[in-house]
Write a protein that holds these residues in place. Structure first.
Motif, mmCIF file in Angstrom:
data_model
loop_
_atom_site.group_PDB
_atom_site.id
_atom_site.type_symbol
_atom_site.label_atom_id
_atom_site.label_comp_id
_atom_site.label_asym_id
_atom_site.label_seq_id
_atom_site.Cartn_x
_atom_site.Cartn_y
_atom_site.Cartn_z
ATOM 1 N N ASP A 262 -58.114 25.073 -2.406
ATOM 2 C CA ASP A 262 -58.304 26.520 -2.290
ATOM 3 C C ASP A 262 -57.462 27.129 -1.172
ATOM 4 O O ASP A 262 -57.358 28.350 -1.055
ATOM 5 C CB ASP A 262 -59.782 26.836 -2.046
ATOM 6 C CG ASP A 262 -60.649 26.483 -3.242
ATOM 7 O OD1 ASP A 262 -60.104 26.481 -4.367
ATOM 8 O OD2 ASP A 262 -61.845 26.192 -3.052
ATOM 9 N N ALA A 263 -56.872 26.279 -0.320
ATOM 10 C CA ALA A 263 -56.032 26.777 0.775
ATOM 11 C C ALA A 263 -54.646 27.142 0.242
ATOM 12 O O ALA A 263 -54.223 26.693 -0.828
ATOM 13 C CB ALA A 263 -55.916 25.722 1.868
ATOM 14 N N LYS A 264 -53.946 27.947 1.003
ATOM 15 C CA LYS A 264 -52.615 28.405 0.596
ATOM 16 C C LYS A 264 -51.621 27.249 0.630
ATOM 17 O O LYS A 264 -51.600 26.449 1.567
ATOM 18 C CB LYS A 264 -52.151 29.522 1.524
ATOM 19 C CG LYS A 264 -50.869 30.205 1.080
ATOM 20 C CD LYS A 264 -50.548 31.393 1.982
ATOM 21 C CE LYS A 264 -49.273 32.098 1.535
ATOM 22 N NZ LYS A 264 -48.957 33.255 2.419
ATOM 23 N N THR A 265 -50.780 27.148 -0.408
ATOM 24 C CA THR A 265 -49.772 26.081 -0.462
ATOM 25 C C THR A 265 -48.659 26.378 0.533
ATOM 26 O O THR A 265 -48.083 27.460 0.536
ATOM 27 C CB THR A 265 -49.182 25.959 -1.876
ATOM 28 O OG1 THR A 265 -50.227 25.607 -2.789
ATOM 29 C CG2 THR A 265 -48.103 24.896 -1.921
ATOM 30 N N VAL A 282 -42.201 12.567 -9.143
ATOM 31 C CA VAL A 282 -43.257 12.766 -8.136
ATOM 32 C C VAL A 282 -43.478 14.245 -7.879
ATOM 33 O O VAL A 282 -42.522 15.001 -7.661
ATOM 34 C CB VAL A 282 -42.894 12.050 -6.817
ATOM 35 C CG1 VAL A 282 -43.865 12.449 -5.712
ATOM 36 C CG2 VAL A 282 -42.905 10.552 -7.027
ATOM 37 N N SER A 283 -44.740 14.661 -7.911
ATOM 38 C CA SER A 283 -45.120 16.037 -7.596
ATOM 39 C C SER A 283 -46.297 16.014 -6.629
ATOM 40 O O SER A 283 -47.187 15.163 -6.745
ATOM 41 C CB SER A 283 -45.523 16.802 -8.857
ATOM 42 O OG SER A 283 -44.457 16.876 -9.792
ATOM 43 N N PHE A 284 -46.305 16.917 -5.665
ATOM 44 C CA PHE A 284 -47.455 17.065 -4.775
ATOM 45 C C PHE A 284 -47.390 18.418 -4.075
ATOM 46 O O PHE A 284 -46.341 19.069 -4.044
ATOM 47 C CB PHE A 284 -47.519 15.939 -3.735
ATOM 48 C CG PHE A 284 -46.393 15.921 -2.741
ATOM 49 C CD1 PHE A 284 -46.451 16.670 -1.568
ATOM 50 C CD2 PHE A 284 -45.262 15.138 -2.967
ATOM 51 C CE1 PHE A 284 -45.417 16.639 -0.648
ATOM 52 C CE2 PHE A 284 -44.217 15.112 -2.060
ATOM 53 C CZ PHE A 284 -44.297 15.874 -0.894
ATOM 54 N N ARG A 285 -48.532 18.824 -3.534
ATOM 55 C CA ARG A 285 -48.611 20.047 -2.738
ATOM 56 C C ARG A 285 -49.189 19.721 -1.367
ATOM 57 O O ARG A 285 -50.100 18.896 -1.243
ATOM 58 C CB ARG A 285 -49.513 21.084 -3.411
ATOM 59 C CG ARG A 285 -48.980 21.669 -4.697
ATOM 60 C CD ARG A 285 -49.800 22.883 -5.114
ATOM 61 N NE ARG A 285 -49.404 23.360 -6.429
ATOM 62 C CZ ARG A 285 -50.139 23.212 -7.525
ATOM 63 N NH1 ARG A 285 -51.319 22.608 -7.441
ATOM 64 N NH2 ARG A 285 -49.727 23.670 -8.688
ATOM 65 N N LEU A 286 -48.674 20.395 -0.354
ATOM 66 C CA LEU A 286 -49.228 20.345 0.997
ATOM 67 C C LEU A 286 -49.758 21.734 1.320
ATOM 68 O O LEU A 286 -49.045 22.730 1.173
ATOM 69 C CB LEU A 286 -48.140 19.950 2.002
ATOM 70 C CG LEU A 286 -48.531 20.041 3.479
ATOM 71 C CD1 LEU A 286 -49.561 18.980 3.838
ATOM 72 C CD2 LEU A 286 -47.284 19.903 4.366
#
Length: 517
Positions: A262-265, A282-286
């Motif tokens: 729910d936090a901003k990417t 490979v895919s990911f979000r921080l």
């Protein structure tokens, strides 16, 4: 009954200009024991061993070997007396083969009539036996530049074993080894101990110390805090002796969300692959406020992913976004200009410039980001350089005589702070840490962990690659697991355990992704 020491160092003192590195230090090594030398970076461990191996001359004190007392040793003396050192920083020659590295300076020769020639066959045969001893499965003719860091470390160990030794000094020998390679090294050490060798083992990994050590001596500020049988002390005892305080064990926020979706990417990678197949789709979000860690076996593709993100390795496909803005990164220079930073695994080879002083190393990236014409136009601002370095010295508590000091003169932990200071001075938005505490002592690790948390809390993006699961579990909010070039599982902190992570890293089932990436 205690055996007679193979070597004794009595009341050794070493003073450098403005710094007392060792103050009245006594230390001994007995036959058939592993004597662990423990202390924070800068405590004097390496200085003491360099005196024993003849690299440094003591200001005062004596060394007793074979019943003979010496005011000092030369490297030749130490070599003749059977004192061998495996240094933390690799000393192999990349362009030579493995077997040639093992015999540098002592090539075997054979006579053919009036002529003497190098006996390459004998070198290769002996090298094969040595590689089998240290567990390295490589053709001895392989150039060392083709080896991984862990394989180079194994070559260093084989090199030290190539000649008869009585005292073997191992300075962080496991820093670049996998758990399986560490187990094999320990079996080699036990065999050497059974043969009556005296082994000095320097490490910051307390679990290893308690497993392989017989005695432990703790140094602090150049003095001997105490020597104990390993069975009589705990890990907490050793930490308190080293740093004089209890160390925080968890650096996650107690009120941080279990899942950051729910936090901003802040940073996003989409479908990144490399031409060599070491990174596959490979895919990911921080997210903002999140520290994202990457776990996996050595060679799983974590470091290769970070190299591709930073432009140090080519990408076959994939897109990068920083705060919603698409990045176009083909080189590290482009990455730097677009606010990315990377603290690499091998700080000596790729982390800093050895011939630069502290202030030059810290201010370098700031110049790259702001200089006109890619740095080809304009003059250096010495005032800015000094201000930049002094600010980071104070902020990161870098221990040094002055910012004019060469970075190679600092301890490993302080060298790491200089590298971090460079990126902080450049106001980088995303910081990638690849094995950030390799060769760093317990106290400095705690400081670096605190800094990582402060960076994330301050709005910076923080990615951490580490082979030490306790490190990832202590500092990361989310842990992504790599296996064979793919990101196979992602654990929020409450589901992240060593067992779950290792199962995901080693299982052969089909890849799964626990959250939207």
């Amino acid at each position: 009954m205690q055996t007679q020491p193979l070597v004794e160092m009595q009341h050794v003192r070493k003073v450098f200009p403005g710094v007392t590195a060792l103050a009245d230090m006594s230390f001994d090594v007995r036959a058939g024991e592993v004597h662990v030398l423990l202390g924070e970076n800068g405590a004097g461990k390496s200085t003491l061993m360099k005196i024993l191996s003849g690299v440094y001359t003591p200001t005062s004190g004596t060394i007793v070997l074979d019943g003979k007392t010496y005011d000092r040793l030369t490297p030749r003396d130490a070599d003749k007396l059977g004192v061998r050192v495996i240094y933390q920083e690799l000393s192999v020659i990349p362009t030579l083969s493995i077997y040639e590295n093992l015999f540098v300076g002592r090539l075997p020769v054979r006579k053919t009539g009036p002529f003497s020639t190098v006996d390459h066959a004998a070198m290769r045969s002996r090298a094969e036996a040595l590689l089998a001893t240290v567990g390295l499965s490589r053709d001895v003719r392989t150039p060392v530049e083709c080896l991984s860091i862990s394989e180079k470390q194994q070559v260093e160990i084989a090199k030290a074993l190539a000649v008869e030794s009585r005292v073997l000094i191992m300075d962080e020998p496991t820093a670049s080894l996998t758990s399986r390679e560490v187990e094999h090294l320990f079996s080699v050490i036990r065999k050497l101990r059974e043969q009556g060798k005296g082994i000095v083992f320097i490490s910051h990994k307390l679990g290893e110390i308690l497993e392989i050590g017989d005695r432990v001596t703790v140094l602090k500020d150049g003095a001997n805090v105490g020597s104990h049988d390993v069975r009589d002390v705990t890990a907490d005892d050793l930490v308190t002796m080293m740093v004089g305080r209890q160390i925080q064990k968890n650096y996650q926020h107690p009120d941080a969300p279990d899942v950051f979706d729910d936090a901003k990417t802040l940073f996003e990678v989409q479908n990144l692959s490399t031409p060599d197949g070491k990174v596959q789709d490979v895919s990911f979000r921080l997210h903002e406020g999140e520290i994202l860690g990457f776990a996996g076996l050595v060679g799983a593709g974590r470091s290769e992913l970070m190299d591709a993100v930073f432009g140090a390795a080519p990408k076959k496909s994939g897109r990068l976004f920083l705060r919603g803005r698409e990045l176009h990164v083909k080189t590290p220079y482009a990455a730097i200009r677009q606010d990315l930073a990377m603290v690499t695994e091998n700080r000596r080879e790729t982390g800093f410039f050895q011939n630069f002083d502290i202030k030059q190393n810290i201010s370098l990236v700031s110049y790259v980001k702001t200089a006109r014409g890619g740095g080809t136009i304009g003059l250096l601002d010495r005032g800015f350089e000094l201000r930049c370095a002094e600010e980071q010295k104070q902020a990161l508590r870098i221990k040094c005589a002055s910012v004019h000091q060469l970075v190679t003169e600092l301890s490993g932990g302080n060298q790491q702070k200089v590298i971090l200071g460079r990126w902080l001075a450049a106001q980088s938005e995303l910081l990638i840490f690849d094995e950030p505490t390799k060769g760093v002592d317990i106290g400095s690790k705690a400081e670096l962990y605190r800094l990582l948390r402060e960076l994330a809390d301050g709005g910076k993006g923080v990615l951490v690659v580490s082979s030490e699961l306790p490190e990832l579990l202590a500092v990361c909010d989310t842990i992504a697991v790599f296996r064979e070039g793919r990101l196979v599982r992602t654990f929020p902190r409450r589901q992240a355990t060593e067992e779950n992570i290792m199962l995901a890293a080693t299982a052969q089932d089909a890849p799964q992704k626990e959250r939207a990436l």
